[in-house]
Write a protein that holds these residues in place. Structure first.
Motif, PDB file in Angstrom:
ATOM      1  N   MET A  51       4.032   1.544 -10.105  1.00 51.20           N
ATOM      2  CA  MET A  51       5.464   1.574  -9.975  1.00 51.20           C
ATOM      3  C   MET A  51       5.923   0.632  -8.920  1.00 51.20           C
ATOM      4  N   GLU A  52       5.016   0.646  -7.730  1.00 51.10           N
ATOM      5  CA  GLU A  52       5.498  -0.129  -6.465  1.00 51.10           C
ATOM      6  C   GLU A  52       5.386  -1.721  -7.041  1.00 51.10           C
TER       7      GLU A  52
ATOM      8  N   PHE B 289      10.759   1.131 -15.839  1.00 50.94           N
ATOM      9  CA  PHE B 289       9.393   1.208 -15.608  1.00 50.94           C
ATOM     10  C   PHE B 289       8.681   2.540 -16.429  1.00 50.94           C
ATOM     11  N   PHE B 290       9.332   3.891 -16.176  1.00 50.46           N
ATOM     12  CA  PHE B 290       8.897   4.883 -16.948  1.00 50.46           C
ATOM     13  C   PHE B 290       8.804   4.658 -18.430  1.00 50.46           C
TER      14      PHE B 290
ATOM     15  N   MET C 100       8.895  -3.192  -4.923  1.00 51.92           N
ATOM     16  CA  MET C 100       9.359  -2.394  -3.675  1.00 51.92           C
ATOM     17  C   MET C 100       8.270  -1.226  -3.382  1.00 51.92           C
ATOM     18  N   LYS C 101       8.241  -0.858  -1.941  1.00 52.44           N
ATOM     19  CA  LYS C 101       7.484   0.093  -1.721  1.00 52.44           C
ATOM     20  C   LYS C 101       7.719   1.277  -2.364  1.00 52.44           C
TER      21      LYS C 101
ATOM     22  N   MET D  39       0.892  -1.301  -0.008  1.00 52.66           N
ATOM     23  CA  MET D  39      -0.064  -0.129   0.046  1.00 52.66           C
ATOM     24  C   MET D  39       0.819   1.238  -0.076  1.00 52.66           C
ATOM     25  N   ILE D  40       0.513   2.392  -0.658  1.00 54.15           N
ATOM     26  CA  ILE D  40       1.113   3.392  -0.810  1.00 54.15           C
ATOM     27  C   ILE D  40       0.858   4.190   0.532  1.00 54.15           C
ATOM     28  N   ARG D  41       2.181   4.782   0.919  1.00 51.94           N
ATOM     29  CA  ARG D  41       2.190   5.416   2.451  1.00 51.94           C
ATOM     30  C   ARG D  41       2.436   6.847   1.997  1.00 51.94           C
ATOM     31  N   ASN D  42       1.538   7.834   2.349  1.00 49.71           N
ATOM     32  CA  ASN D  42       1.764   9.072   2.179  1.00 49.71           C
ATOM     33  C   ASN D  42       2.416   9.982   3.215  1.00 49.71           C
ATOM     34  N   MET D  43       3.612  10.679   2.755  1.00 52.17           N
ATOM     35  CA  MET D  43       4.235  11.526   3.716  1.00 52.17           C
ATOM     36  C   MET D  43       4.130  12.935   3.513  1.00 52.17           C
ATOM     37  N   LEU D  44       3.406  13.762   4.482  1.00 52.34           N
ATOM     38  CA  LEU D  44       3.232  15.206   4.317  1.00 52.34           C
ATOM     39  C   LEU D  44       4.383  15.972   5.052  1.00 52.34           C
TER      40      LEU D  44
END
Length: 338
Positions: free
Chosen positions: A61-62, A256-257, A67-68, A1-6
């Motif tokens: 992408m993950e 990937f891109f 990888m996360k 799961m994507i973890r968001n960092m603000l």
């Protein structure tokens, strides 16, 4: 799961004190490849809007990298630049001006470039005003400089919101915005457009991507603004990664891109890209040479400021201009042979 960092304002402020204020300090080298990728996203809009656009892409992408991949948001462009410098961001979407800062200060390297769905690899800076404003219809109308107008300019590290209008609109017309307008407010593209539509500012810098996106998402607001100036074509945005990651990891990321929307679930990937900004197309091969025109633009802007500064002595001015001209000459050779 994507973890968001603000990134909080306090952390961003600390980065500014320890980083930007001491730009001569080298970027912090990575000791090893990251176990998780932190993907930086510049603050062109609100974080909530950017999450909707980018998280599906980062999830793909993950999955592909195995990888996360964590989304990294900051309140301004400098927050992402400095996070990359300290190894807190490994890959990032930048504009050309912020990408240049990341390359110069943060150990960054351009590896691909965005495009539009039709293959176009460029966009435009604009000056906008409210559609009902019949007193402002062209650029010359904002140069009365009687401190009656409120102006919304972009983030200082924005290409289309700050660098391009600073040079083409103000430097070339010998106008100092701070002396010309009642107020000059820095904000992201979305905020500046909405402030213009709601008559909170009289004029603002913006770009073709934000206007197109607003036409799709908030057409009523888009109808309330009009464009009074359009810049020359600006190269599409660079994607930048830390150059000191291993060749293997950088190759996986780049693959990937370049494969996204071309290989595998092509339809699904292109649908995701279409939801980013005003509709993103496939990623194209690129490198640091895409920044040459932006470097030239920044130097020309500095040159004009020095030439018009009466407080600089003739000898000092001559020396400063000589250094800038030498850099411009080198860039001209590099640009001609890239």
């Amino acid at each position: 799961m994507i973890r968001n960092m603000l990134v909080s304002a306090a952390v961003a402020a600390t980065m500014m004190v320890t980083g930007v204020a001491k730009a001569e300090m080298a970027f912090k080298p990575l000791k090893e490849d990251p176990k998780e990728i932190a993907f930086g996203i510049i603050s062109t809009e609100s974080t909530s809007n950017l999450k909707v656009q980018w998280l599906p892409f980062l999830e793909d992408m993950e999955e592909t990298l195995g990888m996360k991949v964590n989304a990294f948001f900051a309140p301004d462009y400098a927050g992402v630049i400095e996070a990359m410098r300290f190894g807190k961001v490994h890959v990032a979407w930048f504009g050309n001006k912020s990408g240049m800062e990341a390359v110069d200060r943060s150990g960054g390297e351009v590896f691909v470039q965005t495009s539009k769905a039709d293959g176009n690899q460029g966009y435009y800076s604009h000056i906008i005003t409210h559609a009902d404003n019949d007193k402002i219809n062209k650029l010359e109308d904002i140069f009365k400089c009687d401190k009656s107008l409120n102006f919304g300019i972009g983030d200082p590290n924005s290409t289309s919101g700050f660098l391009v209008p600073s040079y083409y609109v103000f430097a070339q017309n010998n106008v100092d915005p701070k002396k010309c307008f009642k107020t000059v407010r820095n904000a992201n593209h979305e905020t500046n457009l909405m402030a213009t539509a709601n008559k909170q500012v009289d004029i603002a810098a913006n770009n073709s991507e934000q206007i197109s996106r607003t036409k799709l998402k908030q057409p009523a607001s888009a109808e309330k603004i009009k464009v009074i100036w359009t810049s020359p074509l600006i190269p599409s945005d660079p994607m930048v990664y830390r150059k000191d990651m291993s060749k293997e990891l950088k190759s996986k990321i780049k693959a990937f891109f370049l494969g996204y929307g071309r290989l595998g679930d092509v339809a699904g990937a292109r649908k995701v890209l279409a939801g980013i900004s005003d509709g993103m197309g496939l990623f194209m091969e690129s490198n640091n040479t895409q920044l040459y025109p932006i470097r030239q633009l920044a130097l020309f802007k500095d040159k004009l400021k020095i030439q018009k500064n009466a407080q600089i002595g003739d000898a000092d001015k001559k020396e400063m201009l000589s250094k800038i001209n030498a850099k411009l000459a080198d860039l001209a050779i590099l640009a001609a042979n890239k």
